[in-house]
Design an enzyme around this catalytic site. Structure first.
Site, PDB file in Angstrom:
ATOM      1  N   ARG A 125      11.513   3.346   2.904  1.00  0.00           N
ATOM      2  CA  ARG A 125      11.120   2.357   3.915  1.00  0.00           C
ATOM      3  C   ARG A 125      12.349   1.519   4.220  1.00  0.00           C
ATOM      4  O   ARG A 125      13.011   1.026   3.307  1.00  0.00           O
ATOM      5  CB  ARG A 125       9.983   1.462   3.432  1.00  0.00           C
ATOM      6  CG  ARG A 125       9.761   0.294   4.379  1.00  0.00           C
ATOM      7  CD  ARG A 125       8.504  -0.466   4.112  1.00  0.00           C
ATOM      8  NE  ARG A 125       7.330   0.321   4.462  1.00  0.00           N
ATOM      9  CZ  ARG A 125       6.093  -0.168   4.440  1.00  0.00           C
ATOM     10  NH1 ARG A 125       5.885  -1.415   4.086  1.00  0.00           N
ATOM     11  NH2 ARG A 125       5.072   0.600   4.762  1.00  0.00           N
ATOM     12  N   ARG A 151       0.801  -1.221   0.000  1.00  0.00           N
ATOM     13  CA  ARG A 151       0.000   0.000   0.000  1.00  0.00           C
ATOM     14  C   ARG A 151       0.838   1.278   0.000  1.00  0.00           C
ATOM     15  O   ARG A 151       0.561   2.214  -0.746  1.00  0.00           O
ATOM     16  CB  ARG A 151      -0.954   0.013   1.222  1.00  0.00           C
ATOM     17  CG  ARG A 151      -2.221  -0.750   0.993  1.00  0.00           C
ATOM     18  CD  ARG A 151      -2.737  -1.370   2.275  1.00  0.00           C
ATOM     19  NE  ARG A 151      -1.894  -2.505   2.602  1.00  0.00           N
ATOM     20  CZ  ARG A 151      -2.115  -3.742   2.161  1.00  0.00           C
ATOM     21  NH1 ARG A 151      -3.173  -4.005   1.470  1.00  0.00           N
ATOM     22  NH2 ARG A 151      -1.275  -4.723   2.452  1.00  0.00           N
ATOM     23  N   THR A 152       1.862   1.317   0.842  1.00  0.00           N
ATOM     24  CA  THR A 152       2.646   2.556   0.916  1.00  0.00           C
ATOM     25  C   THR A 152       3.336   2.806  -0.426  1.00  0.00           C
ATOM     26  O   THR A 152       3.282   3.915  -0.978  1.00  0.00           O
ATOM     27  CB  THR A 152       3.672   2.466   2.067  1.00  0.00           C
ATOM     28  OG1 THR A 152       2.967   2.141   3.263  1.00  0.00           O
ATOM     29  CG2 THR A 152       4.417   3.780   2.248  1.00  0.00           C
ATOM     30  N   LYS A 156      26.070  -4.195  -3.462  1.00  0.00           N
ATOM     31  CA  LYS A 156      27.536  -4.137  -3.394  1.00  0.00           C
ATOM     32  C   LYS A 156      28.017  -3.659  -2.031  1.00  0.00           C
ATOM     33  O   LYS A 156      29.203  -3.463  -1.818  1.00  0.00           O
ATOM     34  CB  LYS A 156      28.064  -3.178  -4.471  1.00  0.00           C
ATOM     35  CG  LYS A 156      27.655  -3.517  -5.885  1.00  0.00           C
ATOM     36  CD  LYS A 156      28.196  -2.456  -6.853  1.00  0.00           C
ATOM     37  CE  LYS A 156      27.583  -2.583  -8.230  1.00  0.00           C
ATOM     38  NZ  LYS A 156      27.857  -1.405  -9.057  1.00  0.00           N
ATOM     39  N   HIS A 203       5.639   5.281  11.421  1.00  0.00           N
ATOM     40  CA  HIS A 203       5.112   5.241  10.056  1.00  0.00           C
ATOM     41  C   HIS A 203       4.230   6.485   9.928  1.00  0.00           C
ATOM     42  O   HIS A 203       3.000   6.405   9.970  1.00  0.00           O
ATOM     43  CB  HIS A 203       4.303   3.953   9.869  1.00  0.00           C
ATOM     44  CG  HIS A 203       4.004   3.615   8.434  1.00  0.00           C
ATOM     45  ND1 HIS A 203       4.137   4.515   7.396  1.00  0.00           N
ATOM     46  CD2 HIS A 203       3.558   2.459   7.881  1.00  0.00           C
ATOM     47  CE1 HIS A 203       3.784   3.923   6.267  1.00  0.00           C
ATOM     48  NE2 HIS A 203       3.446   2.675   6.529  1.00  0.00           N
TER      49      HIS A 203
END
Ligand code: ASP
Length: 355
Positions: A135, A84-85, A114, A172
């Site tokens: 995120r 959703r985000t 890397k 959040h």
């Protein structure tokens, strides 16, 4: 190496102490959005008015919306899973006429593979974009990103912003904004509301941000009930903040004590990915299961929210269908509100034209 196992999920990042996010104070332009602590009630009012206006204009297919982020680019950096985000930010940017860019095969196949650190990957994104949606599994990672982007700003004389899409078990913020908008929209305010948060209050970042935002906005009006197994209680630090704001708090392990007087039920998933020991997860995963028989105990005008995704904390798929059919279940409207709120936020932060 995967991003997940290259980080200690529990260690709060030192940038939480080092970096203080700027308050909004009515002006969103160019501000990083990394904590609900940046918002005062007036900021929420501005944002929610904009959200309501955007929703209306979108439903009228107003093409003027495409001007609001025209010429702007956002990059998504998702080091943890998201549906959703991620999708709502992408949709929001496009619906405002902006562009969205992501590492072609996901951030794990960028230079992160890397061994590049967050500070450098974020600055690479900042060189190309106006906004970075991040995120990450580390608490405070968005603070770290903001710290390094501020340094980059001096070098490139442009102001890319970081918008947190969730940092580990920390916060959040944009989820809390959309949750508040949803409550406001259905309940027309916060006066005398009883809001009950249920489930994994220890590891759930959505309930951390939402309760902190409620303390900043509706502390005098709201009674907040916290229902969880003893092992998944709201962290003491957040509880102390809520109490300092003089919020009425009820902590219990017995949902039946509070469900009948609750106006907003906020159900959550036990955050399996935060448990080091599968046996510990197994011991608590079925503590609270929302079923039609449980919803039957709620007020006729209560609303049932959930940040989603859902697993067994809402029973089987057949139970899901029954719950979804109950008009009190508003989690799909909540989900759609996520896009509206994120549109308003992007338009404000990126300084698009505003009418
Ligand atoms: N989608 C929400 C989050 O990212 C809730 C969850 O995953 O349970 O925190």
């Amino acid at each position: 190496m995967t991003p997940e196992n290259s980080h200690d999920l529990r260690l709060p990042n030192r940038f939480l102490e080092l970096y203080t996010p700027e308050k909004i104070h009515g002006d969103f332009v160019g501000k990083h959005i990394i904590s609900v602590e940046q918002f005062e009630s007036n900021d929420l009012k501005i944002l929610f008015d904009a959200t309501a206006s955007i929703r209306k204009r979108l439903k009228q297919s107003d093409r003027g919306l495409l001007e609001l982020c025209a010429g702007k680019i956002a990059v998504t950096l998702f080091y943890e899973a998201s549906t959703r985000t991620d999708m709502s930010f992408q949709a929001a940017m496009r619906r405002l006429g902006g562009e969205i860019v992501a590492a072609s095969n996901g951030v794990q196949f960028s230079s992160v593979y890397k061994g590049e650190n967050l500070a450098d990957t974020v600055r690479a994104a900042g060189c190309y974009a106006d906004a970075i949606i991040l995120r990450h599994p580390d608490v405070g990672s968005s603070y770290e990103a903001a710290y390094y982007l501020d340094k980059l700003r001096e070098q490139i004389q442009r102001k890319p912003v970081i918008i947190s899409g969730g940092d580990g078990v920390g916060e959040h913020p944009t989820q809390a904004l959309l949750d508040m908008f949803t409550i406001f929209d259905f309940k027309k305010g916060f006066d005398d509301l009883t809001i009950t948060l249920v489930g994994d209050l220890k590891n759930g970042r959505t309930v951390h941000s939402l309760s902190k935002l409620l303390a900043r906005y509706g502390a005098r009006d709201v009674t907040l009930c916290l229902v969880s197994p003893a092992k998944l209680k709201m962290p003491e630090k957040i509880l102390a903040e809520l109490k300092a704001a003089n919020m009425r708090i009820v902590e219990t392990e017995d949902l039946s004590e509070v469900i009948g007087s609750t106006d907003v039920i906020y159900w959550t998933r036990v955050q399996e990915e935060r448990f080091a020991d599968p046996a510990e997860y197994a011991a608590v995963k079925d503590s609270f299961i929302m079923l039609p028989s449980v919803l039957a105990q709620a007020k006729p005008d209560a609303i049932l929210m959930h940040p989603l995704p859902r697993k067994n904390e809402m029973g089987t798929p057949a139970d899901h269908d029954l719950l979804d059919a109950d008009p009190r279940s508003v989690y799909f409207q909540q989900m759609e509100n996520g896009m509206f709120v994120r549109m308003a936020l992007l338009a404000k932060v990126l300084g698009g034209l505003w009418v």
